[in-house]
Design a protein around this motif. Structure first.
Motif, PDB file in Angstrom:
ATOM      1  N   GLU A   1       0.877  12.165  10.862  1.00  0.00           N
ATOM      2  CA  GLU A   1       0.247  10.848  10.875  1.00  0.00           C
ATOM      3  C   GLU A   1      -1.066  10.937  11.648  1.00  0.00           C
ATOM      4  O   GLU A   1      -1.063  11.012  12.875  1.00  0.00           O
ATOM      5  CB  GLU A   1       1.164   9.810  11.518  1.00  0.00           C
ATOM      6  CG  GLU A   1       2.430   9.531  10.720  1.00  0.00           C
ATOM      7  CD  GLU A   1       3.264   8.425  11.335  1.00  0.00           C
ATOM      8  OE1 GLU A   1       2.766   7.763  12.278  1.00  0.00           O
ATOM      9  OE2 GLU A   1       4.405   8.230  10.885  1.00  0.00           O
ATOM     10  N   PRO A   2      -2.202  10.952  10.953  1.00  0.00           N
ATOM     11  CA  PRO A   2      -3.498  11.006  11.644  1.00  0.00           C
ATOM     12  C   PRO A   2      -3.673   9.793  12.547  1.00  0.00           C
ATOM     13  O   PRO A   2      -3.135   8.716  12.292  1.00  0.00           O
ATOM     14  CB  PRO A   2      -4.514  10.993  10.490  1.00  0.00           C
ATOM     15  CG  PRO A   2      -3.747  11.437   9.296  1.00  0.00           C
ATOM     16  CD  PRO A   2      -2.348  10.926   9.490  1.00  0.00           C
ATOM     17  N   ASN A   3      -4.435   9.978  13.620  1.00  0.00           N
ATOM     18  CA  ASN A   3      -4.687   8.897  14.566  1.00  0.00           C
ATOM     19  C   ASN A   3      -6.130   8.984  15.042  1.00  0.00           C
ATOM     20  O   ASN A   3      -6.900   9.835  14.576  1.00  0.00           O
ATOM     21  CB  ASN A   3      -3.708   8.969  15.739  1.00  0.00           C
ATOM     22  CG  ASN A   3      -3.716  10.328  16.407  1.00  0.00           C
ATOM     23  OD1 ASN A   3      -4.738  10.764  16.946  1.00  0.00           O
ATOM     24  ND2 ASN A   3      -2.589  11.040  16.363  1.00  0.00           N
ATOM     25  N   SER A   4      -6.499   8.138  15.968  1.00  0.00           N
ATOM     26  CA  SER A   4      -7.889   8.067  16.408  1.00  0.00           C
ATOM     27  C   SER A   4      -8.369   9.349  17.078  1.00  0.00           C
ATOM     28  O   SER A   4      -9.573   9.568  17.214  1.00  0.00           O
ATOM     29  CB  SER A   4      -8.072   6.886  17.365  1.00  0.00           C
ATOM     30  OG  SER A   4      -7.271   7.047  18.529  1.00  0.00           O
ATOM     31  N   ALA A   5      -7.445  10.212  17.503  1.00  0.00           N
ATOM     32  CA  ALA A   5      -7.831  11.470  18.150  1.00  0.00           C
ATOM     33  C   ALA A   5      -7.909  12.640  17.177  1.00  0.00           C
ATOM     34  O   ALA A   5      -8.342  13.723  17.555  1.00  0.00           O
ATOM     35  CB  ALA A   5      -6.848  11.808  19.269  1.00  0.00           C
ATOM     36  N   THR A   6      -7.500  12.438  15.925  1.00  0.00           N
ATOM     37  CA  THR A   6      -7.386  13.544  14.979  1.00  0.00           C
ATOM     38  C   THR A   6      -8.688  14.319  14.822  1.00  0.00           C
ATOM     39  O   THR A   6      -8.685  15.549  14.752  1.00  0.00           O
ATOM     40  CB  THR A   6      -6.909  13.022  13.608  1.00  0.00           C
ATOM     41  OG1 THR A   6      -5.567  12.563  13.733  1.00  0.00           O
ATOM     42  CG2 THR A   6      -6.966  14.106  12.554  1.00  0.00           C
ATOM     43  N   GLY A   7      -9.804  13.634  14.757  1.00  0.00           N
ATOM     44  CA  GLY A   7     -11.072  14.316  14.559  1.00  0.00           C
ATOM     45  C   GLY A   7     -11.527  15.133  15.741  1.00  0.00           C
ATOM     46  O   GLY A   7     -12.368  16.028  15.602  1.00  0.00           O
ATOM     47  N   ASP A   8     -10.993  14.837  16.934  1.00  0.00           N
ATOM     48  CA  ASP A   8     -11.433  15.505  18.153  1.00  0.00           C
ATOM     49  C   ASP A   8     -10.432  16.532  18.679  1.00  0.00           C
ATOM     50  O   ASP A   8     -10.820  17.514  19.306  1.00  0.00           O
ATOM     51  CB  ASP A   8     -11.684  14.476  19.263  1.00  0.00           C
ATOM     52  CG  ASP A   8     -12.653  13.392  18.841  1.00  0.00           C
ATOM     53  OD1 ASP A   8     -13.708  13.755  18.294  1.00  0.00           O
ATOM     54  OD2 ASP A   8     -12.352  12.208  19.031  1.00  0.00           O
ATOM     55  N   GLU A   9      -9.141  16.269  18.458  1.00  0.00           N
ATOM     56  CA  GLU A   9      -8.109  17.177  18.967  1.00  0.00           C
ATOM     57  C   GLU A   9      -6.865  17.080  18.086  1.00  0.00           C
ATOM     58  O   GLU A   9      -5.895  16.415  18.430  1.00  0.00           O
ATOM     59  CB  GLU A   9      -7.767  16.862  20.422  1.00  0.00           C
ATOM     60  CG  GLU A   9      -7.516  15.398  20.734  1.00  0.00           C
ATOM     61  CD  GLU A   9      -7.072  15.182  22.167  1.00  0.00           C
ATOM     62  OE1 GLU A   9      -5.965  15.599  22.532  1.00  0.00           O
ATOM     63  OE2 GLU A   9      -7.865  14.586  22.920  1.00  0.00           O
ATOM     64  N   MET A  10      -6.905  17.747  16.975  1.00  0.00           N
ATOM     65  CA  MET A  10      -5.803  17.677  16.027  1.00  0.00           C
ATOM     66  C   MET A  10      -4.659  18.561  16.521  1.00  0.00           C
ATOM     67  O   MET A  10      -4.716  19.787  16.442  1.00  0.00           O
ATOM     68  CB  MET A  10      -6.274  18.130  14.643  1.00  0.00           C
ATOM     69  CG  MET A  10      -5.256  17.902  13.556  1.00  0.00           C
ATOM     70  SD  MET A  10      -5.991  18.066  11.911  1.00  0.00           S
ATOM     71  CE  MET A  10      -6.583  19.760  11.975  1.00  0.00           C
ATOM     72  N   ARG A  11      -3.619  17.914  17.049  1.00  0.00           N
ATOM     73  CA  ARG A  11      -2.524  18.638  17.699  1.00  0.00           C
ATOM     74  C   ARG A  11      -1.561  19.201  16.658  1.00  0.00           C
ATOM     75  O   ARG A  11      -0.827  18.476  15.999  1.00  0.00           O
ATOM     76  CB  ARG A  11      -1.804  17.696  18.662  1.00  0.00           C
ATOM     77  CG  ARG A  11      -2.750  17.111  19.719  1.00  0.00           C
ATOM     78  CD  ARG A  11      -2.114  15.963  20.486  1.00  0.00           C
ATOM     79  NE  ARG A  11      -3.094  15.302  21.347  1.00  0.00           N
ATOM     80  CZ  ARG A  11      -2.867  14.175  22.006  1.00  0.00           C
ATOM     81  NH1 ARG A  11      -1.687  13.579  21.920  1.00  0.00           N
ATOM     82  NH2 ARG A  11      -3.818  13.640  22.763  1.00  0.00           N
ATOM     83  N   LEU A  12      -1.549  20.508  16.533  1.00  0.00           N
ATOM     84  CA  LEU A  12      -0.758  21.172  15.500  1.00  0.00           C
ATOM     85  C   LEU A  12       0.739  20.960  15.702  1.00  0.00           C
ATOM     86  O   LEU A  12       1.503  20.976  14.731  1.00  0.00           O
ATOM     87  CB  LEU A  12      -1.076  22.665  15.483  1.00  0.00           C
ATOM     88  CG  LEU A  12      -2.540  23.044  15.204  1.00  0.00           C
ATOM     89  CD1 LEU A  12      -2.699  24.555  15.211  1.00  0.00           C
ATOM     90  CD2 LEU A  12      -3.022  22.465  13.887  1.00  0.00           C
TER      91      LEU A  12
END
Length: 513
Positions: A495-506
């Motif tokens: 589920e992408p969130n507001s942080a996805t573009g900066d720190e996409m947690r694998l």
């Protein structure tokens, strides 16, 4: 770092796939043959470095943060609250000091133990050194901190003056071992995260492998393979053709189809007006520009509804966002009346104004500036578009601004990664902010007073600053809170969130059952 060109054969294949909806491949064999335990990610550009103190750079942080290295605390992108990571507790022990308790039983991927000395070293290296880390300028500015470690589990951080959001600032510091070079930046770091660097072939791919010493829950995917393609349509095609599992930074036109997932990100698009240049130094002209822009029309027609009309510089979820603040209305009659009043007082409203933006700043940026030019021409302003590359637009975006350039408007996109409006206000609203075209001493005092507060009082005061900016300064015409688009393979759950573009947690990715 400029995007890495795609080799000729791969580019030819990419063009074929873009122009015809075929089943051809656009990647190399590594992405196609990767096993089920490998998460295949395609990014717009190759990370210039994986140096942890540069993790506030999007192209670096999206790979490094909370994957290879970890901070003491993380910001929950949904609630905005800090949650434990390598620190289990933190509290304010004086006006200028915060005390952290670091987690026990943590090891770096090289087997060495993590303790308070590593935490102190990591902060000192990123904030107090002469390395010139991006995180220092973006998060800490000119502030240095004092550090002490009474024992292996206790870290004390002292600031020159009271800083109520120091824990938020420290959440940007990724932890590294004391063996990390203190005099130069490292390209491939050692961290405590769920992954370690397995192989990096510059210009081709970056492979991560699960860190067998990880202190937390093992991730579902044991490996991760990063590749990069500058064209959004190519990234989307890699997912739809089964050659990648996730693609980021897509536009509505990139053809991701059923694999597309839309989500609010932390970016806000706005038109900055250069306050010191006539006719833009006249408040009536700036307000006329605000009345002329049809924000809803731009969001609905150009962004296909994948954005939200903006009334302020930060989106919902950021401390200081004023949910009651209404967007500036479109009113062409008021716009023309204001310009007529300014002209009657001798303001040269017919002087040419440049509308500057960066090429590929966001999907549909060219169409956005063209619509704005037409809307401003409709109220009688003489506006000329100039699209520039990154270096060319940065010259007009950051201080010191070029002299004797004439009046200009600058279309910007601001992303608040930190979660607190202070990071936006310091750069964009203070009269001498790094990316501010001006303001007043009184408005500066209002900002500083709000930033000194905590809790609900801080939220209310920062919100009042945003509410007053349109009337007291009118430096910006806020346009839209942008949405991100990612493509996800059907067998991947995330589920992408507001942080996805900066720190996409694998570690947040899993297999669909």
């Amino acid at each position: 770092m400029p995007p890495v060109p795609i080799p000729g054969r791969a580019l030819a294949l990419a063009l074929v796939c873009t122009l015809a909806a075929s089943g051809c491949t656009v990647a190399n064999s590594a992405s196609v043959t990767a096993g089920k335990d490998t998460l295949r990610v395609v990014l717009p550009e190759e990370p210039p470095t994986l140096e942890p103190c540069e993790s506030s750079l999007t192209s670096t942080g999206v790979v490094v943060r909370s994957n290879i290295t970890e901070p003491l605390t993380e910001r929950d992108p949904h609630s905005g609250k800090l949650v434990p990571k390598l620190a289990t507790a933190w509290k304010r022990t004086s006006d200028t000091q915060w005390t952290y308790t670091v987690r026990e039983g943590v090891r770096f991927s090289d087997g060495s133990r993590f303790d308070a000395k590593d935490a102190a070293y990591s902060i000192d290296r990123a904030v107090n050194s002469k390395l010139g880390c991006n995180v220092e300028g973006y998060v800490f500015g000119d502030m240095d901190v004092k550090l002490s470690t009474p024992d292996a589990r206790t870290l004390k951080v002292t600031t020159p003056e009271a800083d109520p959001i120091l824990p938020l600032r420290l959440s940007f510091i990724e932890m590294v071992p004391t063996s990390t070079d203190a005099k130069k930046k490292v390209r491939e770091p050692i961290g405590t995260g769920p992954y370690r660097i397995a192989d990096w072939e510059p210009g081709l791919r970056l492979s991560l492998a699960a860190n067998k010493r990880y202190w937390g829950r093992a991730p579902d995917y044991r490996k991760a393979l990063y590749q990069w393609r500058p064209e959004g349509s190519v990234r989307a095609a890699m997912v739809t053709n089964g050659e990648a599992d996730v693609a980021t930074s897509l536009g509505p036109q990139d053809g991701a189809g059923d694999t597309a997932v839309t989500y609010p990100n932390n970016e806000t698009t706005a038109l900055r007006m250069q306050l010191g240049e006539a006719p833009l130094n006249d408040e009536r002209v700036r307000k006329a520009i605000n009345y002329a822009i049809d924000r809803k029309g731009i969001v609905d027609s150009l962004y296909q509804g994948d954005a939200k009309v903006a009334s302020q510089l930060v989106p919902s979820g950021i401390t200081g966002y004023d949910k009651g603040l209404k967007p500036w209305p479109t009113d062409l009659a008021k716009a023309r009346k204001l310009l007529a009043e300014a002209k009657a007082d001798g303001v040269d409203v017919g002087k040419q104004i440049r509308l500057i933006s960066r090429t590929a700043l966001f999907p549909k940026v060219d169409e956005t500036v063209q619509v704005m030019q037409n809307e401003l021409a409709g109220i009688g302003l003489n506006v000329k578009i100039q699209m520039k590359d990154t270096a060319g637009s940065t010259e007009f975006q950051e201080r010191p601004f070029p002299k004797n350039t004439g009046p200009y408007l600058l279309l910007i996109q601001h992303g608040n990664q930190a979660g607190d409006a202070a990071f936006s206000m310091d750069q964009y609203l203070l009269s001498k902010g790094f990316q501010s075209s001006g303001g007043t001493a009184a408005f500066d005092r209002r900002i500083r007073a709000a930033e000194a507060l905590t809790g609900d009082a801080r939220q209310r005061a920062l919100g009042r600053v945003f509410a007053r900016e349109p009337d007291e300064i009118t430096q910006y015409a806020y346009v839209a809170h942008m949405y991100g688009i990612a493509a996800l393979a059907p067998e991947v759950r995330y589920e992408p969130n507001s942080a996805t573009g900066d720190e996409m947690r694998l570690a947040e990715f899993s297999h669909v059952d």
